[in-house]
Design a protein around this motif. Structure first.
Motif, PDB file in Angstrom:
ATOM      1  N   ASN A  13       0.829  -1.208   0.000  1.00 35.38           N
ATOM      2  CA  ASN A  13       0.000   0.000   0.000  1.00 35.38           C
ATOM      3  C   ASN A  13       0.862   1.255   0.000  1.00 35.38           C
ATOM      4  OD1 ASN A  13      -2.409  -1.403  -0.037  1.00 35.38           O
ATOM      5  ND2 ASN A  13      -2.680  -1.334   2.173  1.00 35.38           N
ATOM      6  N   ARG A  14       1.904   1.257   0.825  1.00 33.40           N
ATOM      7  CA  ARG A  14       2.797   2.420   0.870  1.00 33.40           C
ATOM      8  C   ARG A  14       3.510   2.620  -0.454  1.00 33.40           C
ATOM      9  NH1 ARG A  14       4.563   0.835   6.780  1.00 33.40           N
ATOM     10  NH2 ARG A  14       3.198   2.214   7.940  1.00 33.40           N
ATOM     11  N   LEU A  15       3.963   1.528  -1.050  1.00 35.26           N
ATOM     12  CA  LEU A  15       4.657   1.635  -2.336  1.00 35.26           C
ATOM     13  C   LEU A  15       3.721   2.104  -3.447  1.00 35.26           C
ATOM     14  CD1 LEU A  15       6.946  -1.523  -2.176  1.00 35.26           C
ATOM     15  CD2 LEU A  15       7.623   0.882  -1.928  1.00 35.26           C
ATOM     16  N   ARG A  16       2.494   1.628  -3.443  1.00 36.14           N
ATOM     17  CA  ARG A  16       1.516   2.090  -4.446  1.00 36.14           C
ATOM     18  C   ARG A  16       1.192   3.569  -4.250  1.00 36.14           C
ATOM     19  NH1 ARG A  16      -0.942  -3.311  -3.437  1.00 36.14           N
ATOM     20  NH2 ARG A  16      -0.306  -4.572  -5.209  1.00 36.14           N
ATOM     21  N   ARG A  17       1.069   3.981  -2.985  1.00 40.53           N
ATOM     22  CA  ARG A  17       0.822   5.390  -2.689  1.00 40.53           C
ATOM     23  C   ARG A  17       1.990   6.235  -3.189  1.00 40.53           C
ATOM     24  NH1 ARG A  17       0.514   5.322   2.773  1.00 40.53           N
ATOM     25  NH2 ARG A  17      -1.498   4.307   2.584  1.00 40.53           N
ATOM     26  N   ALA A  18       3.209   5.775  -2.925  1.00 41.93           N
ATOM     27  CA  ALA A  18       4.396   6.498  -3.376  1.00 41.93           C
ATOM     28  C   ALA A  18       4.442   6.568  -4.902  1.00 41.93           C
ATOM     29  CB  ALA A  18       5.663   5.841  -2.833  1.00 41.93           C
ATOM     30  N   VAL A  39       8.201  20.346  -4.344  1.00 43.88           N
ATOM     31  CA  VAL A  39       9.086  19.846  -3.292  1.00 43.88           C
ATOM     32  C   VAL A  39       8.275  19.210  -2.171  1.00 43.88           C
ATOM     33  CG1 VAL A  39      10.755  20.534  -1.523  1.00 43.88           C
ATOM     34  CG2 VAL A  39      10.981  21.398  -3.846  1.00 43.88           C
ATOM     35  N   THR A  40       7.129  19.795  -1.824  1.00 43.63           N
ATOM     36  CA  THR A  40       6.272  19.227  -0.783  1.00 43.63           C
ATOM     37  C   THR A  40       5.811  17.824  -1.172  1.00 43.63           C
ATOM     38  OG1 THR A  40       5.525  21.418  -0.086  1.00 43.63           O
ATOM     39  CG2 THR A  40       4.123  19.544   0.512  1.00 43.63           C
ATOM     40  N   GLN A  41       5.378  17.653  -2.407  1.00 41.40           N
ATOM     41  CA  GLN A  41       4.935  16.340  -2.875  1.00 41.40           C
ATOM     42  C   GLN A  41       6.103  15.365  -2.972  1.00 41.40           C
ATOM     43  OE1 GLN A  41       1.640  16.332  -2.124  1.00 41.40           O
ATOM     44  NE2 GLN A  41       1.682  14.834  -3.737  1.00 41.40           N
ATOM     45  N   LEU A  42       7.253  15.843  -3.396  1.00 40.15           N
ATOM     46  CA  LEU A  42       8.428  14.985  -3.492  1.00 40.15           C
ATOM     47  C   LEU A  42       8.848  14.501  -2.105  1.00 40.15           C
ATOM     48  CD1 LEU A  42      10.283  13.832  -5.629  1.00 40.15           C
ATOM     49  CD2 LEU A  42      11.740  15.829  -5.369  1.00 40.15           C
ATOM     50  N   ALA A  43       8.734  15.353  -1.106  1.00 40.98           N
ATOM     51  CA  ALA A  43       9.041  14.952   0.271  1.00 40.98           C
ATOM     52  C   ALA A  43       8.064  13.874   0.733  1.00 40.98           C
ATOM     53  CB  ALA A  43       8.980  16.161   1.205  1.00 40.98           C
ATOM     54  N   ALA A  44       6.805  13.975   0.337  1.00 43.94           N
ATOM     55  CA  ALA A  44       5.814  12.954   0.697  1.00 43.94           C
ATOM     56  C   ALA A  44       6.172  11.613   0.066  1.00 43.94           C
ATOM     57  CB  ALA A  44       4.419  13.402   0.266  1.00 43.94           C
ATOM     58  N   VAL A  45       6.638  11.634  -1.176  1.00 42.28           N
ATOM     59  CA  VAL A  45       7.067  10.400  -1.846  1.00 42.28           C
ATOM     60  C   VAL A  45       8.238   9.787  -1.081  1.00 42.28           C
ATOM     61  CG1 VAL A  45       8.106   9.435  -3.940  1.00 42.28           C
ATOM     62  CG2 VAL A  45       6.314  11.150  -4.132  1.00 42.28           C
ATOM     63  N   SER A  46       9.184  10.622  -0.718  1.00 35.60           N
ATOM     64  CA  SER A  46      10.362  10.144   0.001  1.00 35.60           C
ATOM     65  C   SER A  46       9.974   9.503   1.335  1.00 35.60           C
ATOM     66  CB  SER A  46      11.324  11.314   0.234  1.00 35.60           C
ATOM     67  OG  SER A  46      12.456  10.888   0.935  1.00 35.60           O
ATOM     68  N   ARG A  47       9.068  10.143   2.070  1.00 32.08           N
ATOM     69  CA  ARG A  47       8.627   9.582   3.354  1.00 32.08           C
ATOM     70  C   ARG A  47       7.918   8.245   3.152  1.00 32.08           C
ATOM     71  NH1 ARG A  47       7.395  14.956   4.279  1.00 32.08           N
ATOM     72  NH2 ARG A  47       5.189  14.600   3.850  1.00 32.08           N
ATOM     73  N   ALA A  48       7.085   8.148   2.129  1.00 36.59           N
ATOM     74  CA  ALA A  48       6.373   6.891   1.869  1.00 36.59           C
ATOM     75  C   ALA A  48       7.353   5.767   1.557  1.00 36.59           C
ATOM     76  CB  ALA A  48       5.373   7.075   0.725  1.00 36.59           C
ATOM     77  N   LEU A  49       8.382   6.065   0.772  1.00 36.11           N
ATOM     78  CA  LEU A  49       9.394   5.057   0.453  1.00 36.11           C
ATOM     79  C   LEU A  49      10.200   4.679   1.688  1.00 36.11           C
ATOM     80  CD1 LEU A  49      10.681   6.344  -2.991  1.00 36.11           C
ATOM     81  CD2 LEU A  49       9.221   4.355  -2.552  1.00 36.11           C
TER      82      LEU A  49
END
Length: 88
Positions: A13-18, A39-49
């Protein structure tokens, strides 16, 4: 390494969200969106990964300590630390 069954669904689920968030970042850049938003969205991707990686490491730590193959030596503490720090 086989991920613990209890961890598999949350990790996927986390990987699909990322994956979806990353597609959104690409679309934002292509659309010329504001740098702050990108940058805000990219930070969210990084946290999910990161969360997915930590979950995999946490659930697989026991498996990493024991050799999967009887002819293969188990991972050393240094190797485990290096694996964990790769996510830091």
């Amino acid at each position: 390494m086989i991920i613990d069954e209890d961890a598999t669904a949350p990790v996927l689920n986390r990987l699909r969200r990322a994956q979806g968030q990353l597609a959104g970042v690409i679309a934002m850049i292509e659309a010329g969106r504001d740098c702050k938003d990108v940058v805000t969205q990219l930070a969210a991707v990084s946290r999910a990964l990161d969360r997915a990686g930590f979950k995999i490491v946490a659930s697989g730590m026991r498996q990493c300590l024991a050799a999967a193959d009887p002819d293969e030596a188990p991972m050393t503490e240094a190797e485990l630390e290096k694996l964990f720090l790769a996510l830091a």
